[in-house]
Each structure stands twice: as C-alpha cells, then as structure tokens.
Design an enzyme around this catalytic site. Structure first.
Site, PDB file in Angstrom:
ATOM      1  N   ARG A 150      34.049  47.648  49.647  1.00 11.89           N
ATOM      2  CA  ARG A 150      35.008  48.747  49.415  1.00 11.89           C
ATOM      3  C   ARG A 150      34.283  50.093  49.440  1.00 11.89           C
ATOM      4  NH1 ARG A 150      36.862  47.693  44.233  1.00 11.89           N
ATOM      5  NH2 ARG A 150      35.431  45.951  44.124  1.00 11.89           N
TER       6      ARG A 150
ATOM      7  N   HIS B  41      35.565  40.467  38.450  1.00 13.19           N
ATOM      8  CA  HIS B  41      35.359  41.268  39.664  1.00 13.19           C
ATOM      9  C   HIS B  41      36.593  41.099  40.536  1.00 13.19           C
ATOM     10  CE1 HIS B  41      33.553  42.827  43.301  1.00 13.19           C
ATOM     11  NE2 HIS B  41      32.512  43.210  42.606  1.00 13.19           N
TER      12      HIS B  41
END
Ligand SMILES: Cc1cc2nc3c(=O)[nH]c(=O)nc-3n(C[C@H](O)[C@H](O)[C@H](O)COP(=O)(O)OP(=O)(O)OC[C@H]3O[C@@H](n4cnc5c(N)ncnc54)[C@H](O)[C@@H]3O)c2cc1C
Length: 584
Positions: free
Chosen positions: A262, A242
């Site tokens: 995000r 990740h």
C-alpha cells in the site's frame, strides 16, 4: 541431577543471560559485550533464524531524507496518535529520539538500505505516518538487519546457544538468578545461573489461528515465563490485526502481505470493484492506520462484499513491473510460489491476520526493568511503546533502540553487583518435575488443542469483539486448560512436548487478552467492541494484569498528559501529499 526422563547435564554461569536471539536480544548482547559484560544469548531456533527475519517493509526514523519537515517530535506525535494516546510517553520519546542513530549505526555495520540518487537512505510511506519515514532494504528489511546483527555477534564471538527451549525461570528469594533450558535435539536440561536475565522472546500472535508468524514462533513463551514468576503485564487486550494477510491457498492463510504494497500505491477494492476505503477514511484511504484498514477489510468480507476466498482485492498492477520487482521482491516471489499469482499482472486476495502484540511485560523503558527484581525485558514481549496500536515500521526501531538502551542502563548496575547467587536446587527439582509430569501417553494431541485454542481466540476476541463472545471465550478457555495432553515419553526432538510447552504459555497470554478486553468497555485503537463502539475519555488508562495464586488481578494505570511539544503536532493538519508519494 536426574528427575525421571530428564537430567541436568550442564551448568552455565554468565553475568547476563539474554533469552531470545531476535533483533532485540542480539542488539542488547552486542552492547553488553562492547562494555566488557559477560553475556550469553539463548534461542530456541537456529542462530540467524529468529522471527525478526520476517519483518518486511521498513524501520522508522525521522531522518527527513525525503521530507525535510519530518522530526522526532512528529514521529512521536504520529506514534501516540495512532496508539490511541495510551502509549508510555517516555518510551515514545526515547524511541523517536534514538531511531536516527540506530539507522546510522546499522548502515555503518553493513545494512544495505535502499538509497536515493543523492546517496541518502530512501524512506517510504507507511500507514498513518505524516511523512515518508520508513527506511528499507527492498521488502526484506528485518532479514537484512538480523544478518547485520549476526555478523556483529560473530565478529565479537558472543556466545549464542541455539535450539535451547527455556521452560522455567529460576529465583532465589525474590530475585531472578537463572533459567532452565531443554536442549531440543538431545533432551538434556541446561541450568543457567546469571546476575541479570533479559527476556527478548518476541510476541504472541500465534494465539490466533490466522497469524503472520511462522507456527513455531510467537507462542508467547516470554509471557508464560514472566507470569510464572509473578511479573506484571500491560495492555494485553491490545492486539494488532494486520489488514492484509494471504487467504489462498489454505497453507498460506495469514501470511503477511506487507504494508509496503500500500505504501507503494496498492489499492483495495471489494468484489464489486468499489474502492471501499473512501467510506472508512476518505483522506488517508489505503494508508490509514492499520486498525482502521483491518476493520474495513473485515467488515467488507463479513457483509458479503468479499471475494471467493473471503478476502478483498489488493492491486498494485498499475505500477511498472521493474518498480514492483525492485521494491517488493519478496511479495512478488511469495505470490508466485504460494498462490501461482503474478502480482505485476493480477490482483492479490487479502484479509486481516493477527500480527503484533502491543501488550506484554510491564516495564520501565528507561532501564528495561520488569516488576520482578533481576528480570528485564526488551522488544515485542514488552508493552507501552505502541499503546493501543502500532505504527508500521516502529517495531524494528524499538528492538534496536531499546536493545541498546537497556544494555547501557545495566552496565552501571551490574558492575555494582556481588557474585552470582547460587541456584536453588529445590526449585530446579520442582521445575524439572513439572516438565516430567508433562510426559504422558494419554489425552489429546497437543497440536490439535493448540489449533482449538487458536480458533477460539480468533472467533471470540478477534478483530471485532463483544461481551457475549468474550465471556463464551473465557468459558471455552477454562475447558481447554483442563485438557490432558498426549506428549509421549520421548525427550529428544519431541514436537508434541514443545507444543505442550507452547500451549502452557499461550493459555496464559490468551486468558490475559480475554480478561483485559472484557474489562475495557470502549473501543480504542486495535481493540474494537460492537457493544462499546466509541472511545471514552474514562478509559484513557492502561490495564495491568497481576498474577495471583490461581487468578489474574486487574489494576489500572493513569496516563499523564501528552507533553505540549508533541500534542500540538498531533492536532496539526499537515498537507498529505499523495502526488509526491505516487511519483516516488
Ligand atoms: C511478517 C512480519 C512482517 C513484519 N514487518 C515489520 C516491518 O516491516 N517493520 C517493523 O518495524 N516490524 C515488522 N514486524 C514486526 C517485527 O518483525 C517484530 O516485532 C520484531 O522482529 C520482534 O523482534 P524481537 O527481537 O522482539 O523478537 P523475535 O524476533 O520474535 O525474537 C524472539 C527470539 O526469542 C526466542 N525465543 C522465544 N521463546 C523462547 C524460549 N522459550 N526459549 C528460547 N528462546 C526463545 C526465539 O527463538 C527468537 O530468537 C513484522 C512482523 C511480521 C510477523
């Protein structure tokens, strides 16, 4: 039966034994129970405390609530494109077609998904998704889903055995018919006798030293158990890093910073204030695929443009505080508590962390069957759905969809089956003796060896790989295999014994990762090699690991063409509407 320090204190007979009380195991058990099948679930942790509760940002389903253009076919196209086109197409079709039903079922059962003013379930962007597709409960979606499933299992009074560590599978002739569990609190052994055994034991991200999982989970137990009985594995080289894990303080290293940050407009910059994603994916920027963003972050840090604690900056301070508190409450509290940082005012420091195991048991997703009769698997312990890279939000969808589908396909089968096949007493003896042989007052601390292995894996087969590093990794692994572990003689609540059992599985998972990664001479999805930096059409195939006596044999599986209805969408240029995203 007594062997050394251990005695088999109970025999439990059940038609279906599900190992793992995470989302996949529970959803499967509910379906079996509702179809009048006798089912028992076993988990090594407390009920309701499975790894699934860590899932943060969302669960994918093409509901089209925010973007009516979305469809299951587009969901499939995004999944296969992001998966480097080595996904199992049938599995992807099943996932994407069934995900909307899974969401409405969860909502009906009480999962309180975030809703729009019109009452429809909200959906947010996740990296590499063409449209807003992830349904969510703030940033604690997995917890909300697991709580719903626990409520449903309680309502039905489904048997869940807590804090029992399954350390061996049992078979009679070639067919699996049971398992042995160590009751962690008492040190007693429980023998389970079943017609069908389903592994829902989760992933193996803890083979790396930076991981988004808790240290006692994701040790690859299902990999070790399956390997021991000769099951096949696929895509073990495909491991997702990740892009955003915490880097500071040290105790928080690897802890996930959800993609939803995000998705909600978070911006990545390096120490010079450069919004560097423009160099790596100008179009999708921070919402590019996970592998691309993870590599970008890694390279920025490696090339000296990282922050003081070897990270990059992730900034969400441009969003209103009330929005951050509403949509990212866990992140707000996590940084406040662990890092003493207020993310509504300050930037977060982040770096890649081991997150998700795309590889695992090789199964037929239409029925959950592994290569071994009587042994089935669901959830993160399996392979195929995500190919070379997983789309954020697809795993929660996978565990709910395939938990249910596998149970449904078993119903007919189990009704045709005869009585339980008796357990093989000699085999029980052998497996308990192996456990007894782990007791030792000599050797190294298993927790130290576990850390050595994790460091070796991060260093030698992590985000960026090459032949030299991986070959050295294999040599180091051989040395670690020979280490004698000092587990002590205690049978109850023995942390070192559990660590030694973990290490057994972690070594097997690590070896398959290293061997498969060394074999795949290209870069695809999450597998990136500096010595073979490009994708090669010759390698559009899956690598299968087959356990052989003292060795791992490699086979290849060819991949059919992506169905036309899906492939045409993979090449379609949909308008990526950033404005709509930022206004959400
Ligand atoms: C921090 C984090 C955030 C995430 N966010 C998302 C997200 O937003 N969306 C998404 O789709 N996915 C997300 N994921 C991935 C997702 O959470 C997992 O892939 C998914 O929950 C796996 O579910 P599972 O049921 O397969 O396994 P798990 O939930 O891991 O359950 C495995 C079960 O098996 C038991 N078990 C294991 N070994 C043994 C043994 N030897 N004996 C007995 N029991 C055993 C465990 O105790 C546990 O009950 C996230 C993952 C992490 C780490």
């Amino acid at each position: 039966m007594r062997i050394g320090h251990y005695s088999v204190s109970r025999l439990i007979k059940t038609d279906v034994l599900v190992i793992g009380s995470g989302g996949a195991g529970l959803r499967c058990a509910i379906e079996l129970f509702d179809k009048n099948i006798d089912v028992t679930v076993v988990g090594k942790c407390k009920k309701g405390d499975a790894h699934t509760i860590l899932a943060r940002g969302g669960i994918n389903a093409a509901l089209g609530n925010m973007d009516p253009e979305d469809s299951w076919q587009l969901h499939a196209a995004d999944t296969i494109k992001d998966g480097g086109e080595i996904n199992d197409h049938k599995a992807v079709e099943l996932l994407c077609k069934n995900a909307p039903k899974a969401i409405s079922e969860l909502a009906q059962w009480g999962t309180d998904f975030h809703k729009e003013k019109n009452g429809k379930i909200s959906q947010r962007f996740f990296g590499a998704a063409t449209f807003r597709r992830a349904c969510f409960v703030g940033d604690c979606t997995g917890k909300a889903i697991l709580e719903t499933l626990i409520k449903q299992t309680n309502k039905r009074n489904i048997k869940i055995e807590e804090e029992v560590y399954i350390f061996a599978l049992l078979k009679n002739k070639r067919k699996i018919n049971g398992a042995l569990g160590l009751e962690i609190n008492t040190g007693n052994i429980i023998a389970y006798n079943c017609k069908i055994l389903i592994l829902g034991t989760g992933g193996h991200s803890r083979v790396f030293n930076r991981s988004s999982s808790r240290f006692w989970e994701n040790n690859g137990d299902g990999i070790g158990l399956g390997f021991d009985v000769g099951a096949e594995f696929m895509d073990m080289e495909m491991f997702q890093f990740h892009p955003t894990g915490m880097v500071y303080p040290k105790e928080a290293l690897g802890t996930l910073v959800t993609e939803a940050v995000r998705g909600e407009g978070g911006i990545l910059t390096n120490k010079d204030g450069e919004r560097f994603m423009i160099k790596y994916d100008k179009k999708r920027m921070e919402l590019s695929a996970r592998d691309i963003v993870a590599r970008a972050n890694f390279i920025e840090i490696e090339e000296g443009r990282g922050t003081k604690h070897d990270g990059v900056w992730l900034d969400i301070t441009h969003r209103y505080k009330k929005d951050i508190l509403k949509k990212l409450p866990v992140m707000y509290n996590q940084f406040k508590k662990l890092g003493k940082i207020d993310i509504t005012k300050e930037k977060m420091e982040v770096a890649p962390t081991a997150h998700y195991s795309m590889g695992g048991l090789h199964i037929n997703h239409e029925n959950g069957k592994t290569s071994i009769p009587g042994l089935y698997a669901i959830g993160e312990v399996t392979s195929g759905v995500h190919g070379a890279n997983r789309l954020g939000g697809n795993s929660l969808a996978e565990i709910i969809v395939f938990g249910k589908l596998t149970a449904q396909s078993l119903i007919r089968e189990i009704k045709k089956m005869d009585n339980l096949v008796e357990l093989d007493k000699k085999l029980i003896n052998v497996k308990c003796t192996e456990l007894e042989n782990l007791s030792s007052t000599e050797g190294k601390d298993p927790i130290y060896i576990k850390e050595e292995l994790q460091e070796m894996m991060w260093e030698h087969v992590g985000v960026i790989r090459d032949e030299k590093k991986m070959k050295k990794g294999i040599r180091l692994l051989e040395l670690l295999k020979k280490e004698k572990l000092n587990t002590g003689l205690e049978v109850k609540m023995n942390k070192n014994l559990i660590a030694a059992l973990n290490i057994k599985s972690m070594l097997i998972a690590s070896e398959m990762i290293l061997i498969s990664a060394l074999n795949r001479k290209e870069s695809r999805g999450a597998h990136y090699r500096t010595d073979y930096p490009y994708k090669s059409s010759d390698w559009k195939k899956n690598i299968i690991c087959v356990p052989k006596r003292n060795a791992i044999e490699i086979k290849f599986k060819s991949i059919p063409l992506v169905p036309k209805t899906i492939s045409k969408l993979m090449n379609h240029k949909f308008e990526y509407n950033k404005k709509r995203h930022m206004l959400e």
